[in-house]
Scaffold this motif. Structure first.
Motif, short mmCIF file in Angstrom:
data_model
loop_
_atom_site.label_atom_id
_atom_site.label_comp_id
_atom_site.label_asym_id
_atom_site.label_seq_id
_atom_site.Cartn_x
_atom_site.Cartn_y
_atom_site.Cartn_z
N GLU A 1 0.83 -1.21 0.00
CA GLU A 1 0.00 0.00 0.00
C GLU A 1 0.86 1.26 0.00
O GLU A 1 0.55 2.24 -0.70
CB GLU A 1 -0.95 -0.02 1.20
N GLU A 2 1.95 1.25 0.77
CA GLU A 2 2.84 2.40 0.79
C GLU A 2 3.52 2.58 -0.57
O GLU A 2 3.68 3.71 -1.05
CB GLU A 2 3.90 2.22 1.89
N MET A 3 3.90 1.47 -1.19
CA MET A 3 4.53 1.54 -2.51
C MET A 3 3.57 2.17 -3.52
O MET A 3 3.95 3.07 -4.30
CB MET A 3 4.93 0.14 -2.97
N VAL A 4 2.32 1.73 -3.53
CA VAL A 4 1.33 2.27 -4.46
C VAL A 4 1.14 3.76 -4.22
O VAL A 4 1.09 4.56 -5.17
CB VAL A 4 -0.01 1.51 -4.33
N ASP A 5 1.04 4.16 -2.97
CA ASP A 5 0.83 5.58 -2.65
C ASP A 5 1.99 6.43 -3.15
O ASP A 5 1.77 7.50 -3.75
CB ASP A 5 0.67 5.76 -1.13
N VAL A 6 3.21 5.99 -2.91
CA VAL A 6 4.39 6.77 -3.33
C VAL A 6 4.47 6.85 -4.86
O VAL A 6 4.76 7.90 -5.43
CB VAL A 6 5.68 6.17 -2.73
N LEU A 7 4.21 5.74 -5.52
CA LEU A 7 4.23 5.73 -6.98
C LEU A 7 3.16 6.66 -7.54
O LEU A 7 3.42 7.44 -8.48
CB LEU A 7 4.04 4.31 -7.51
N HIS A 8 1.98 6.61 -6.97
CA HIS A 8 0.90 7.48 -7.45
C HIS A 8 1.21 8.96 -7.21
O HIS A 8 0.82 9.82 -8.01
CB HIS A 8 -0.42 7.09 -6.79
N GLU A 9 1.91 9.26 -6.11
CA GLU A 9 2.31 10.64 -5.87
C GLU A 9 3.22 11.15 -6.98
O GLU A 9 3.22 12.34 -7.30
CB GLU A 9 3.01 10.76 -4.51
N GLU A 10 3.99 10.26 -7.55
CA GLU A 10 4.88 10.62 -8.66
C GLU A 10 4.21 10.41 -10.02
O GLU A 10 4.89 10.43 -11.05
CB GLU A 10 6.17 9.79 -8.59
N GLU A 11 2.90 10.15 -10.00
CA GLU A 11 2.10 9.93 -11.21
C GLU A 11 2.62 8.74 -12.01
O GLU A 11 2.64 8.75 -13.25
CB GLU A 11 2.06 11.20 -12.07
N ILE A 12 2.99 7.69 -11.30
CA ILE A 12 3.40 6.43 -11.91
C ILE A 12 2.35 5.38 -11.58
O ILE A 12 2.02 5.15 -10.42
CB ILE A 12 4.79 5.98 -11.41
N LYS A 13 1.81 4.75 -12.62
CA LYS A 13 0.77 3.75 -12.45
C LYS A 13 1.37 2.39 -12.05
O LYS A 13 2.55 2.13 -12.29
CB LYS A 13 -0.03 3.59 -13.74
N VAL A 14 0.50 1.53 -11.48
CA VAL A 14 0.94 0.22 -11.00
C VAL A 14 0.09 -0.86 -11.66
O VAL A 14 -1.14 -0.89 -11.49
CB VAL A 14 0.80 0.11 -9.47
N VAL A 15 0.73 -1.73 -12.41
CA VAL A 15 0.05 -2.85 -13.08
C VAL A 15 0.70 -4.15 -12.60
O VAL A 15 1.93 -4.24 -12.49
CB VAL A 15 0.17 -2.73 -14.62
N LEU A 16 -0.13 -5.15 -12.30
CA LEU A 16 0.36 -6.41 -11.73
C LEU A 16 0.15 -7.56 -12.70
O LEU A 16 -0.89 -7.65 -13.37
CB LEU A 16 -0.38 -6.73 -10.42
N ASP A 17 1.12 -8.48 -12.74
CA ASP A 17 0.91 -9.77 -13.39
C ASP A 17 -0.11 -10.57 -12.58
O ASP A 17 -0.06 -10.58 -11.34
CB ASP A 17 2.21 -10.55 -13.47
N PHE A 18 -1.01 -11.24 -13.28
CA PHE A 18 -2.01 -12.09 -12.62
C PHE A 18 -2.14 -13.35 -13.46
O PHE A 18 -2.38 -13.28 -14.67
CB PHE A 18 -3.35 -11.35 -12.52
N ILE A 19 -1.97 -14.52 -12.83
CA ILE A 19 -1.89 -15.78 -13.57
C ILE A 19 -3.06 -16.67 -13.16
O ILE A 19 -2.98 -17.44 -12.20
CB ILE A 19 -0.56 -16.50 -13.29
#
Length: 668
Positions: A176-194
């Protein structure tokens, strides 16, 4: 002469407020004024404070009616003018692209990116610690390989919990902290899902009652072969279970509704956590023949020995199978698109769907769906993974082959869909090893100047090469399952730790006992981020990567889906990038992927080209400096592994005669 008596009496009459009384008072005022011998003036036009009757009288005159119509016409013309201007702006302004079409994706293998706690394994906190770096190099979205709970037989591809974080990578709070920091820098988060399979340690598989319905069982084996070699069947609780990957990864039964519901709930949970999209992997294997028909032998296969190789069969009943009574992978994607991805997409928060399949382009393009029945936004395009030698032995590639791979994808892509390209990922040898030394710059230039969305694999921006492995040091189950062919099958060489600096372990980890996979020793000689970001080290591959990314983000000629090839040879691929309406600056890209120098006349081949242009980015920084960066398009020379982005001169006048055409160009 003053008319004080008249004014005073008129003022008193005005306080009465009624028009009739005011008229009477006015008459009295006039009479009084006459008696006093005061000169007076009767106003025969409109005057301040006139009554309703007087106002209607004057407003009905022709001159006031004309004045009103003039005002109405002016207002109407102004309104229609503004409407026409608004329509023109809407029509002529380029369409705003969704975020996933504007950004550069950056694939991260989390175990190998950065170790924050010194245990030798990269983790989610390590990604958070390096967000500034991602922002500096122009990354707009990260694509994380599987981070879910895992038994780590296949490092994330054998999932024990689709809703939890792998303990080796961190906690849910870390995520959750990683997502928040990335979003603050306007970087999106996409995950592999199998969704195709789970771990054999998943609670669904360990539960005797549930496993019977959640997985695929048979009393007897047929001749189906696993992707990792050997039979695709393994003895278990209810007979033999199907595993298209390793025996530790049993296939889920997508004909059972509860399986789809469980996976749908997992996707929704991650969207609630702030994930911006998913890369749905191994989708081509979701459905198999219900009759379990034996698959035919591949007549072109010449190998032998044990375990039986996947390539020995034609997989018409286990891959891209569309004959299942419960539907197909395309039915599932359309439903997930509508019921999950679209439901969680709001203004400014579009949830992107990616898929992967290594089938040919005509099959993979079907994963786009249609305009009215959409599926994936980006079925991943693996065509450029053919660059160089697949075993990482360094080989050149024909420019004509590169053109064919690009055109194959674009020609098969449905109308109004968006392409994507990649030159590396976690399942293939690194591009800097597949190609000769020094060609990584050319490969990155190709990736970042093609239309569509580029997907960069971590470390390719600094030219990381494959790390040397032995059978004893490899951890890849695909290789361990086939010791005789381990070198051809291991994926570990491309998964080595990221090289951050010249510090021990390349700055990846402080663990004195080593790292989970060996670090490539060339980090000592400058193949690391710190050395390549040094301002005194001009012209590094990383600086080139940044420049190309900036060019792609800021120049209209690259922010679209338009390109046309100019000339391709055994050495060079060349093309023009421009807007569809051809109103913006045009760019010519030429890259030599061959083994010898090339000098070509591009001016004579393409009548739209000027005689000269200006180099704005080159793989050789010295060439851009020489002669002010000006080049002649009729004798453009490129060394092996060299690439140029040239801003073309503008056509400012065309003079035509009976036997001639003169074009005049303005230098860029």
């Amino acid at each position: 002469m003053e008319n004080k008596a008249f004014d005073d009496i008129e003022l008193q009459a005005g306080k009465g407020g009624a028009s009739k009384e005011k008229s009477t008072a006015t008459a009295v005022a006039i009479k009084g004024a006459e008696e006093q011998g005061v000169e007076h003036h009767i106003n025969d036009g409109p005057y301040a404070g006139m009554g309703k009757d007087a106002l209607l009288k004057y407003s009905a005159t022709m001159k006031w009616r004309i004045a009103r119509w003039i005002c109405i016409v002016i207002l109407a013309l102004g309104w229609f003018g503004m409407l026409a201007m608004a329509i023109t702006i809407i029509v002529t302004t380029p369409k705003c692209l969704p975020w996933w079409q504007l950004v550069t994706f950056y694939e991260i293998y989390p175990r190998s990116f950065y170790d924050s706690d010194g245990d030798g394994i990269g983790d989610l906190k390590g990604i958070t610690a390096k967000v500034d770096y991602l922002s500096r190099i122009g990354v707009g979205a990260i694509l994380l390989t599987s981070i879910f709970g895992s038994s780590n037989k296949d490092f994330g591809n054998d999932v024990t919990d689709f809703t939890a974080i792998d303990e080796a990578l961190g906690t849910m709070q870390d995520f959750e902290e990683m997502v928040d920091v990335l979003h603050e820098e306007e970087i999106k988060v996409v995950l592999d899902f199998i969704p195709n399979h789970s771990s054999d340690q998943h609670p669904w598989f360990l539960n005797k009652k549930k496993s019977k319905d959640y997985y695929i069982w048979r009393e007897k084996k047929n001749n189906w072969v696993s992707l990792y070699g050997g039979s695709a069947w393994e003895n278990g609780t209810h007979g033999y279970y199907l595993h298209q990957y390793s025996k530790y990864q049993p296939d889920l039964n997508f004909a059972w509704p509860a399986v789809q519901e469980e996976l749908q709930n997992a996707l929704e949970k991650w969207f609630i956590k702030g994930v911006d999209g998913f890369n749905l992997q191994s989708m081509k294997y979701l459905y198999e023949s219900e009759n379990f028909t034996d698959e035919p032998k591949n007549p072109d296969f010449t190998g032998g020995g044990k375990p039986k190789q996947y390539e020995s069969r034609i997989h018409q009943y286990t891959a891209e199978y569309g004959g299942h009574s419960q539907g197909s992978v395309h039915d599932l994607l359309r439903r997930w698109r509508k019921e999950i991805f679209d439901q969680f997409s709001t203004a400014g928060t579009y949830r992107v769907m990616m898929t992967d399949s290594d089938s040919n382009a005509s099959v993979v393009s079907s994963y786009y769906g249609t305009v009215t029945r959409p599926e994936a936004d980006m079925p991943q395009n693996f065509n450029l993974l053919n660059l160089g030698d697949p075993l990482g032995e360094g080989a050149t590639t024909k420019g004509s082959d590169i053109r064919r791979w690009i055109e194959e994808w674009n020609d098969n892509m449905p109308d109004k869909k968006w392409p994507n390209f990649m030159i590396g990922n976690h399942d293939i040898r690194r591009v800097a090893s597949r190609m000769p030394p020094g060609y990584a710059a050319a490969a990155n230039m190709l990736l970042l100047t093609l239309p569509g969305t580029p997907i960069c694999y971590y470390g390719d921006e600094i030219g990381m090469t494959d790390v040397e492995m032995t059978l004893e040091t490899t951890k890849d189950i695909k290789a361990l399952n086939d010791p005789l062919r381990w070198r051809q099958k291991t994926r570990d060489p491309a998964r080595s730790p990221m090289q951050w600096s010249a510090d021990p372990n390349a700055g990846f980890s402080t663990n004195k006992s080593g790292t989970w996979l060996p670090v490539n020793t060339n980090y000592i000689n400058g193949t690391n981020v710190e050395a390549m970001e040094d301002d005194n080290n001009e012209g590094t591959l990383l600086q080139l990567f940044k420049s190309l990314n900036k060019l792609r983000r800021n120049r209209r000629g690259f922010m679209n889906n338009n390109m046309h090839f100019v000339k391709d040879t055994d050495e060079v691929v060349s093309y023009i990038r421009e807007t569809k309406d051809k109103t913006s600056t045009r760019y010519f890209v030429a890259i030599n992927f061959g083994a010898i120098s090339s000098e070509e006349d591009y001016f004579d081949v393409d009548p739209s080209l000027p005689i000269q242009g200006t180099i704005i980015i080159g793989t050789d920084p010295e060439r851009r400096k020489s002669r002010g960066g000006r080049v002649e398009m009729n004798k453009l020379q490129l060394d092996p592994g060299e690439g140029l982005v040239i801003e073309l001169d503008d056509v400012v006048e065309v003079a035509k005669g009976s036997n001639f055409v003169y074009e005049y160009f303005k230098p860029a």
